[in-house]
Design an enzyme around this catalytic site. Sequence first.
Site, PDB file in Angstrom:
ATOM      1  N   SER A  20       0.822  -1.214   0.000  1.00  0.00           N
ATOM      2  CA  SER A  20       0.000   0.000   0.000  1.00  0.00           C
ATOM      3  C   SER A  20       0.858   1.268   0.000  1.00  0.00           C
ATOM      4  CB  SER A  20      -0.895   0.007   1.240  1.00  0.00           C
ATOM      5  OG  SER A  20      -1.540   1.254   1.339  1.00  0.00           O
ATOM      6  N   SER A  22      -0.554   4.113   0.882  1.00  0.00           N
ATOM      7  CA  SER A  22      -1.204   5.034   1.830  1.00  0.00           C
ATOM      8  C   SER A  22      -0.279   5.485   2.963  1.00  0.00           C
ATOM      9  CB  SER A  22      -2.483   4.404   2.385  1.00  0.00           C
ATOM     10  OG  SER A  22      -3.418   4.256   1.346  1.00  0.00           O
ATOM     11  N   THR A  67      -9.143  -1.392   3.605  1.00  0.00           N
ATOM     12  CA  THR A  67      -9.068  -1.802   2.208  1.00  0.00           C
ATOM     13  C   THR A  67      -9.500  -3.260   2.078  1.00  0.00           C
ATOM     14  OG1 THR A  67      -7.666  -1.759   0.244  1.00  0.00           O
ATOM     15  CG2 THR A  67      -6.563  -2.314   2.296  1.00  0.00           C
ATOM     16  N   LYS A  71     -13.969  -3.790   3.582  1.00  0.00           N
ATOM     17  CA  LYS A  71     -14.726  -2.542   3.520  1.00  0.00           C
ATOM     18  C   LYS A  71     -16.197  -2.722   3.944  1.00  0.00           C
ATOM     19  CE  LYS A  71     -11.878  -0.379  -0.054  1.00  0.00           C
ATOM     20  NZ  LYS A  71     -11.874   0.360  -1.314  1.00  0.00           N
ATOM     21  N   ASN A  92     -14.365   2.857   3.565  1.00  0.00           N
ATOM     22  CA  ASN A  92     -12.899   2.756   3.495  1.00  0.00           C
ATOM     23  C   ASN A  92     -12.224   3.683   4.515  1.00  0.00           C
ATOM     24  OD1 ASN A  92     -13.396   5.227   2.269  1.00  0.00           O
ATOM     25  ND2 ASN A  92     -11.615   5.051   0.941  1.00  0.00           N
ATOM     26  N   ASP A 107     -13.902   6.639  -1.568  1.00  0.00           N
ATOM     27  CA  ASP A 107     -13.477   6.176  -2.907  1.00  0.00           C
ATOM     28  C   ASP A 107     -14.203   6.937  -4.010  1.00  0.00           C
ATOM     29  OD1 ASP A 107     -11.580   4.273  -2.183  1.00  0.00           O
ATOM     30  OD2 ASP A 107     -13.061   2.672  -1.974  1.00  0.00           O
ATOM     31  N   GLU A 158     -24.295 -11.603 -14.093  1.00  0.00           N
ATOM     32  CA  GLU A 158     -25.315 -11.497 -13.038  1.00  0.00           C
ATOM     33  C   GLU A 158     -24.925 -10.432 -12.004  1.00  0.00           C
ATOM     34  OE1 GLU A 158     -23.810 -14.428 -13.922  1.00  0.00           O
ATOM     35  OE2 GLU A 158     -25.470 -14.789 -15.338  1.00  0.00           O
ATOM     36  N   ILE A 215      -8.227   2.294 -12.784  1.00  0.00           N
ATOM     37  CA  ILE A 215      -7.992   2.634 -11.373  1.00  0.00           C
ATOM     38  C   ILE A 215      -6.843   1.820 -10.762  1.00  0.00           C
ATOM     39  CG2 ILE A 215     -10.384   3.389 -11.112  1.00  0.00           C
ATOM     40  CD1 ILE A 215     -10.748   0.976  -9.199  1.00  0.00           C
ATOM     41  N   TYR A 217      -2.968   1.315 -10.225  1.00  0.00           N
ATOM     42  CA  TYR A 217      -1.965   2.408 -10.139  1.00  0.00           C
ATOM     43  C   TYR A 217      -0.884   2.346 -11.217  1.00  0.00           C
ATOM     44  CZ  TYR A 217      -3.664   1.397  -5.414  1.00  0.00           C
ATOM     45  OH  TYR A 217      -4.432   1.070  -4.349  1.00  0.00           O
ATOM     46  N   GLY A 236      -4.586   4.872 -11.772  1.00  0.00           N
ATOM     47  CA  GLY A 236      -5.306   4.939 -10.493  1.00  0.00           C
ATOM     48  C   GLY A 236      -4.651   5.766  -9.400  1.00  0.00           C
TER      49      GLY A 236
END
Length: 275
Positions: A20, A22, A67, A71, A92, A107, A158, A215, A217, A236
């Site tokens: 990550s 973040s 994440t 979520k 998130n 998000d 579906e 999206i 990265y 992303g």
Amino acid sequence: MNLRGDTQVYCIIGFPVRHSLSPVFQNSAFEHFGINAVYVPFEVKPENIKVALEGLKALGIRGANVTLPYKEEALSWADHADKHAKIIGSANTLKFENGAVHAYNTDWVGFLKALKKLLPELRGRRALLLGAGGSARAILYGLLLEGVEVYIWNRTHERALRLSGELGGKVVKKPEEVIDRVEIIINSTSSGLKEDDPPLFDYSLLRLEHKVVDIIYRETPLIRSAKEKGCFFQDGLDMLLYQGMESFRIWTGLEVPYEVVREAVLRYKHGHIRT
Ligand code: NDP
């Protein structure tokens, strides 16, 4: 940052989280404002998620990003949730305040802020959304809120029907059915993470007028094809940064400049050989 007795702790919780970005940019945001806080990754196995969430509360964690694959769990566990998270069906971002847990979904905000850099006015435009998973739900919610006409395609038909039944949008059996009718093409599937993933549709059908967003990265085959065709494109990273900036605002009330978080990620990437 000086680790002290009163250092505030924030985190990201998921499985896996070790790649990550973040922690890289959220820590740069705290540094930017001189806040004595640290943001750490917690990789939690599914059998431990309940006790881990309770643990965040018990340990006095101030805020958390959540994440994959937690979520939905985060939303149902929280004491309060904002209306967007409730409709999207996942959270998130968690904020811990006076013993209560508040859940948010950022998000959709991150996605819209990033997309509006390519197209400031979205109302009345047509988009093809590839995917019907968790991120697709947030993206579809944001697009519909902005008045975009959305066509949804998903590998498992579906699931696309279920998504459109719950939130809106029209379902197509093949992306090629609408490729000439849409201006915006968004990949929200995890296909493209690996170089040898088969294409989601015939990428030679891309036209100069298409605005292409993936999206994921990194540079995916879809983004590469868009580049070759000369289309406007976006990976992303911006969505990731803007959703994180919105989480930071929810926790602290402060708006971190985009350049600060972007610089932090670019510096990190240059210092690391990533596969
Ligand atoms: P989910 O697991 O909820 O959904 C996965 C989606 O990808 C489903 O629609 C699934 O289709 C589809 N899919 C998976 N493999 C393939 C394949 N080989 N061919 C076609 N479709 C496929 O994941 P998320 O929606 O949460 O995340 C999807 C991607 O988005 C991930 O790569 C994630 O890293 C990225 N992401 C980026 C964010 C950002 O800020 N930039 C934020 C959130 C996610 P099916 O229903 O048929 O299984």
